[in-house]
Design an enzyme around this catalytic site. Structure first.
Site, PDB file in Angstrom:
ATOM      1  N   VAL A 138      46.491  -4.568  52.358  1.00  0.00           N
ATOM      2  CA  VAL A 138      46.790  -5.143  50.633  1.00  0.00           C
ATOM      3  C   VAL A 138      47.835  -3.313  49.525  1.00  0.00           C
ATOM      4  O   VAL A 138      46.509  -2.656  49.282  1.00  0.00           O
ATOM      5  CB  VAL A 138      45.063  -5.796  49.849  1.00  0.00           C
ATOM      6  N   HIS A 139      48.762  -3.515  49.157  1.00  0.00           N
ATOM      7  CA  HIS A 139      48.816  -2.582  48.261  1.00  0.00           C
ATOM      8  C   HIS A 139      49.488  -3.733  47.083  1.00  0.00           C
ATOM      9  O   HIS A 139      50.129  -2.205  46.025  1.00  0.00           O
ATOM     10  CB  HIS A 139      49.728  -1.677  49.582  1.00  0.00           C
TER      11      HIS A 139
END
Length: 365
Positions: free
Chosen positions: A208-209
């Site tokens: 997740v970024h």
């Protein structure tokens, strides 16, 4: 022929490794080719940049701009001015950029304003969501490029719909080249899995970024709560945390939620070669990364994408990928429904990088 290549973010190092290897091969065969690598410093964590030069044998950058983090405008402005000076000094025949980051746009704009032709690898991709900074970057880059090298037929169609047909080529995906190339040099699966205490096909992998998730507290909470719910001792979830994501989790009070379930394992960013093994050995991948969606397919692993849209529409059509956004219920349902899909024939046969170099040489001639 001199090529200035501008890179700055993790996926770009991987793509550059394949094309740099193809350039080196041509040079060994007598071609007059020189590549000057410019690292903008957009990613500055050692695990997210230096590791690529150490492990993948990417040529060392002649220039490191060390731009670091900041607002989109500030970052792009710093890069634009610095790259412009480099272009004036190096006088290249081509400026080569990859993907859709601020580094991509800064390099392309600097070259276009100095009348140096731009080659955009991974051209034509569209999410059709201009709220994403990546979408703005890729559109602007495509419209100032002379060579637009597309990984898929959908990308070619997107450009045609925007009136861009000159210099457009479907070459396949250099990331598929990378998956083939670097699987051969990665450590044995048992070694990598042992580092993280995992069993083959006995875990799920998550990343997740994207700003659309990390900068929205409600979306981030939905994702973290889903991961915490899905992780279990017999099938843990490994979550390598981008530095920005970890900081956001902590400031938003979500780090405690994530750490409450020990089966949700939070680790530092994973070296690329380890990531290849983890992707290949995972039971399922959950991600908001464009590159990881494809890598999941390359390794025959179902994917759940934590976004509302994707540039890689063929992975959805073939049944390998599901778009679920950040809603906990949708994420949990998609994980239960995930299954292998049909083969995709658009990414080439591992020769995309060679086609990139051949097209650069033909245009130079």
């Amino acid at each position: 022929m001199k090529i200035v290549t501008v890179v700055g973010a993790r996926p770009q190092f991987v793509k550059a490794a394949t094309v740099s290897a193809a350039i080196a091969l041509q040079r060994k065969q007598g071609a007059d080719l020189e590549e000057v690598l410019v690292h903008t410093g957009q990613h500055y964590d050692p695990n997210m940049s230096q590791v690529f030069f150490d492990q993948l044998e990417v040529p060392r950058p002649k220039y490191n701009l060390a731009v670091g983090s900041g607002s989109h405008g500030a970052m792009t402005g710093k890069m634009l001015g610095a790259v412009e000076q480099i272009i004036v000094e190096e006088a290249p025949d081509w400026l080569l950029v990859y993907g859709d980051t601020n580094s991509t746009l800064a390099g392309a704009l600097a070259a276009a304003k100095l009348h140096v032709p731009v080659c955009h690898v991974e051209a034509g991709l569209r999410s059709f969501d201009k709220r994403m900074p990546e979408e703005v970057n890729r559109i602007l880059t495509d419209h100032v490029s002379e060579l637009l090298l597309c990984p898929t037929r959908a990308a070619v169609s997107n450009l045609k719909n925007e009136g861009v047909t000159r210099g457009v080529h479907h070459v396949g995906d250099v990331m598929y080249d990378a998956a083939l190339m670097f699987t051969k040099v990665a450590d044995a699966p048992e070694v990598v899995l042992g580092r993280y205490g995992l069993e083959p096909k006995g875990f799920r992998l998550a990343t997740v970024h994207r700003a659309e998730n990390t900068d929205d507290p409600a979306r981030l909470e939905g994702i973290v709560s889903a991961l915490a719910s899905l992780a279990e001792p017999r099938c843990p979830i490994l979550l390598p945390l981008h530095p920005r994501t970890r900081a956001t989790l902590k400031s938003g009070g979500l780090l405690e939620l994530a750490e409450r379930n020990p089966a949700l394992r939070l680790v530092e960013p994973v070296p690329f070669l380890d990531m290849i093994v983890l992707e290949k050995q995972a039971q399922l991948i959950l991600t908001d990364s464009g590159g990881v969606q494809k890598e999941a397919y390359f390794h025959g692993v179902p994917c759940v994408t934590l976004r509302e849209d994707t540039e890689w529409v063929e992975t959805i059509a073939a049944g390998w990928n599901q778009l679920v956004g950040a809603d906990r219920v949708r994420i949990e349902a998609a994980v239960l429904a995930a299954a292998p899909g049909r083969p995709i024939d658009e990414y080439g046969s591992g020769d995309a990088a060679a086609k990139v170099v051949a097209l650069l040489q033909s245009k130079d001639g």
